[in-house]
Enzyme design. Structure first.
Site: not given
Length: 414
Positions: A255, A390
């Site tokens: 993150h 992703h």
């Protein structure tokens, strides 16, 4: 795209690398097409098959719709009908026709009927990309998503997103999350491009200022994930469930990479819009990336980025997840574009070399989604290969400018 410093050879300028990224992106798309279900898109197994009991999920449906929309914009045949299918699912069986908003699954397949910001951010992102792709029904879906986000989730007082509610919006969860606000930031950047409304960039800056410049910067630029309603950190959240796929205990290097990239996109977008742009955005992005590399990469005797760290920056969950490495490559490309520094070229190559060797599955398709601490395939956190978003974005982002969201940048290039 900013020209990379000519003092060194960069893969971002290499025709061979560009061709490789495009080929890998198309390979990912071909694999993901099998996830189509009557009510949306489901989760594929390791061999690219839908289980007999597969059910459409809103998260995957939104992510697939967004990804196929970008592919369509980019001139890849066979994706338009998949975007339309995703729009129909998000406007139909996945939507709560009675109370508004979106379920995690079609109502008849799930006892859980709550509404969470994370999913709604992806619905907004999917709708925005579908609008750029000029698909029928996309504008209505976008307007619906914006109405729900502004009317239910966005807190002007907090300058951030509320987390979740029950089905009829009466009861709110006593929690604030960095993850949902991160993906809301991503969605807001896209909404600013699609609507032309710069208020979305102000909302994105407000989130970044709170989550990153206040809390993460005060924690050695390690992202704090879990908070109370009053935005007080909850350091022991899920300490008994450290490998949760969405709310793990501790801090998550993946993150930090993702935030670093989004912070740079926000900086570039605000500059392009001639809005006040704080100087700390670049510094925070640098520090997020630096510490994610320092504490996350190759820290336990084997290469790769660990999933989570504790508050002393020691690894907790040592598994390597594919999305973390995709985001690390994208973040290094963004910092390379922004700063023209050799260190980010080196990291960019390092992350792609690892992913090509360890994650990309040339035999069965797509990417292995998870490796154990010994870098062997595992399924302790994520089973199968459900995620296109992703890895596919990682093949696009290095070739696009920072100041536009992905779909808009692709359309501008076409």
């Amino acid at each position: 795209m900013d020209d990379v410093n000519r003092d060194f050879s960069s893969w971002l300028r290499s025709p061979g690398h560009t061709a490789w990224l495009m080929q890998e992106g198309n390979r990912l798309l071909a694999f993901a097409k099998a996830s189509k279900l009557p009510q949306g898109f489901g989760n594929l197994d390791d061999l690219g098959r839908l289980p007999a009991d597969a059910v459409a999920e809103t998260m995957n449906t939104a992510r697939m719709t967004h990804s196929f929309a970008m592919a369509h914009i980019n001139g890849i045949p066979g994706c338009a009908a998949l975007v339309d299918h995703g729009i129909a699912a998000l406007a139909g069986p996945l939507r709560d026709a009675e109370h508004g908003g979106w379920f995690a699954r079609p109502l008849e397949h799930s006892a859980e009927t709550g509404k969470n910001a994370y999913l709604h951010a992806f619905v907004a992102l999917a709708a925005s990309s579908a609008v750029v792709a000029r698909r029928p029904g996309a504008q209505a879906l976008l307007e619906d998503a914006i109405q729900v986000i502004t009317g239910r989730f966005w807190s002007e007082e907090e300058g951030a997103m509320r987390e979740s509610f029950d089905r009829d919006w009466r009861n709110e969860e006593s929690y604030r999350g960095a993850n949902s606000n991160m993906h809301s930031t991503e969605a807001f950047l896209a909404l600013a491009d699609v609507t032309g409304d710069a208020h979305w960039l102000d909302r994105a800056l407000s989130i970044v200022e709170r989550v990153i410049h206040q809390h993460a910067a005060g924690n050695n630029h390690q992202v704090i994930e879990h908070f109370t309603l009053q935005w007080q950190p909850i350091p022991d959240y899920n300490v008994d469930k450290p490998n949760d796929g969405f709310r793990p205990y501790g801090t998550t290097p993946g993150h930090a990479f993702e935030w670093a990239r989004l912070v740079l996109h926000l900086e570039a977008a605000r500059r392009k819009a001639r809005l006040e742009t704080p100087a700390w955005l670049l510094e925070d992005a640098r520090r997020l990336f630096e510490n994610a590399c320092r504490y996350g990469w190759d820290v336990d005797g084997a290469p790769g980025i660990v999933y989570t760290l504790d508050w002393e920056n020691s690894p907790v969950v040592r598994h390597r997840l594919h999305w973390t490495h995709a985001e690390a490559a994208a973040a290094s490309a963004a910092l390379l574009q922004r700063t023209h520094e050799q260190q980010y070229e080196d990291w960019y190559r390092t992350f792609w070399e690892f992913s090509e060797t360890m994650f990309i599955d040339y035999e069965n398709g797509s990417w292995r989604h998870e490796l154990n601490p010994q870098n062997q395939p595992s399924a302790d956190i994520w089973a199968g290969k459900p995620d296109l978003y992703h890895a596919y974005q990682a093949t696009l982002l290095p070739l696009l400018p920072l100041e536009q969201s992905l779909a808009t940048a692709l359309a501008s290039r076409a």
